[in-house]
Design an enzyme around this catalytic site. Sequence first.
Site, mmCIF file in Angstrom:
data_model
loop_
_atom_site.group_PDB
_atom_site.id
_atom_site.type_symbol
_atom_site.label_atom_id
_atom_site.label_comp_id
_atom_site.label_asym_id
_atom_site.label_seq_id
_atom_site.Cartn_x
_atom_site.Cartn_y
_atom_site.Cartn_z
ATOM 1 N N GLU A 165 -5.245 -8.491 1.460
ATOM 2 C CA GLU A 165 -5.729 -8.289 2.835
ATOM 3 C C GLU A 165 -7.217 -8.043 2.787
ATOM 4 O O GLU A 165 -7.696 -7.260 1.955
ATOM 5 C CB GLU A 165 -5.134 -7.023 3.475
ATOM 6 C CG GLU A 165 -3.693 -7.059 3.843
ATOM 7 C CD GLU A 165 -3.225 -5.733 4.472
ATOM 8 O OE1 GLU A 165 -4.012 -4.783 4.575
ATOM 9 O OE2 GLU A 165 -2.047 -5.676 4.852
ATOM 10 N N GLU A 191 0.802 -1.230 0.000
ATOM 11 C CA GLU A 191 0.000 0.000 0.000
ATOM 12 C C GLU A 191 0.834 1.280 0.000
ATOM 13 O O GLU A 191 0.352 2.348 0.360
ATOM 14 C CB GLU A 191 -1.017 0.018 1.164
ATOM 15 C CG GLU A 191 -2.045 -1.098 1.062
ATOM 16 C CD GLU A 191 -3.189 -0.966 2.075
ATOM 17 O OE1 GLU A 191 -3.213 -0.003 2.849
ATOM 18 O OE2 GLU A 191 -4.062 -1.842 2.061
#
Length: 310
Positions: free
Chosen positions: A227, A127
Amino acid sequence: MQFRTFVSAALTVAPVAVSAAGQLGFAVGNVNPDGSCKTQSDFEADFQAIKDNTHSTLIRTYSSSDSFGNLCNTPSEVLPAAQSAGFQVLLGMWPDGGVYDKEKAPIVDANVEQYGGTLFGITVGSEGMYRGTYDAESLIEWIGDMKQTFPNTKIGTADSWNCWTNGTMDGIIKSGLDLVLANGFAYWQYQDISNATKTYFDDMAQALAHVQEVSGSVDGIHFMNGETGWPGDGGSDAGAAKAGTDNEETYWNSAICAMLDWGVDLFWFEAFDEPNKADAIGDNGEAASEKNWGSFDAERKPKFDMKCGQ
Ligand SMILES: *[C@@H]1O[C@H](CO)[C@@H](O)[C@H](O)[C@H]1NC(C)=O
Ligand SMILES: *[C@@H]1O[C@H](CO)[C@@H](O)[C@H](O)[C@H]1NC(C)=O
């Protein structure tokens, strides 16, 4: 229409896969609740708890060296533990803040390819494009460097589903990486639990469709949900998304079990509560606890049944 693209892609891909079911993995931190680095025996205890309570034999880690200021040397601890437990590890690097070389060194030192199939792959970053902590040029360079250093290992990166969908990651998709991990949290999209599974499926459908379109192939890149999860009791609410172990269990049963049934590999965020973890800043700019996202508590006790009816 994104949804329909996903269904047809899944149907095309399904016969290629060895098993129709997706692979369940767990996100695992590399520090103990007291802040010390996890050693081989700590990871062995992690694997034992996962093995006793789920059908998973796969984890992902996030950093190979530093965590909360500790020098953890995680690859040399987690890989031997995984090998003896029959697990695979998707080894994570956290290159943000100019520490790519520092993150690479412990992976080289551990001579990770000696572990063969125990090493599922390596992810460079998680990310960072979403957070803006590195740029596409650096990421492409790092992925290329890792592919050169570890030619027998699948190399990829993780980022938020909307970055994979909206063009932010297109240059990276085209650069020839092996693994795409798209993270998707209905919770961080402030969804009520009753709409969370729908949101999660929509996120993944859009990310997968875009990755397939840009790469020009349905199976050239291994797509995984990097995730997803839901905070349990003690966690923060995010708008209509209410923390609580009941909702966490509901999300597991509706979202996780269904996504696996659909044949998509995924990582549950996360295996164990992290009472030491710093708060995250949500999209609304408010601090939110990330301490209670485990489906196991910090003592590795399961919070609910994770067997998906098996
Ligand atoms: C893509 O989505 C991310 C995350 O929401 C956002 O930060 C970025 O500005 C978006 N980029 C474009 C080109 O829309
Ligand atoms: C439910 O999720 C879908 C898919 O993300 C979204 O389009 C819709 O707006 C959501 N419904 C509500 C009431 O938020």
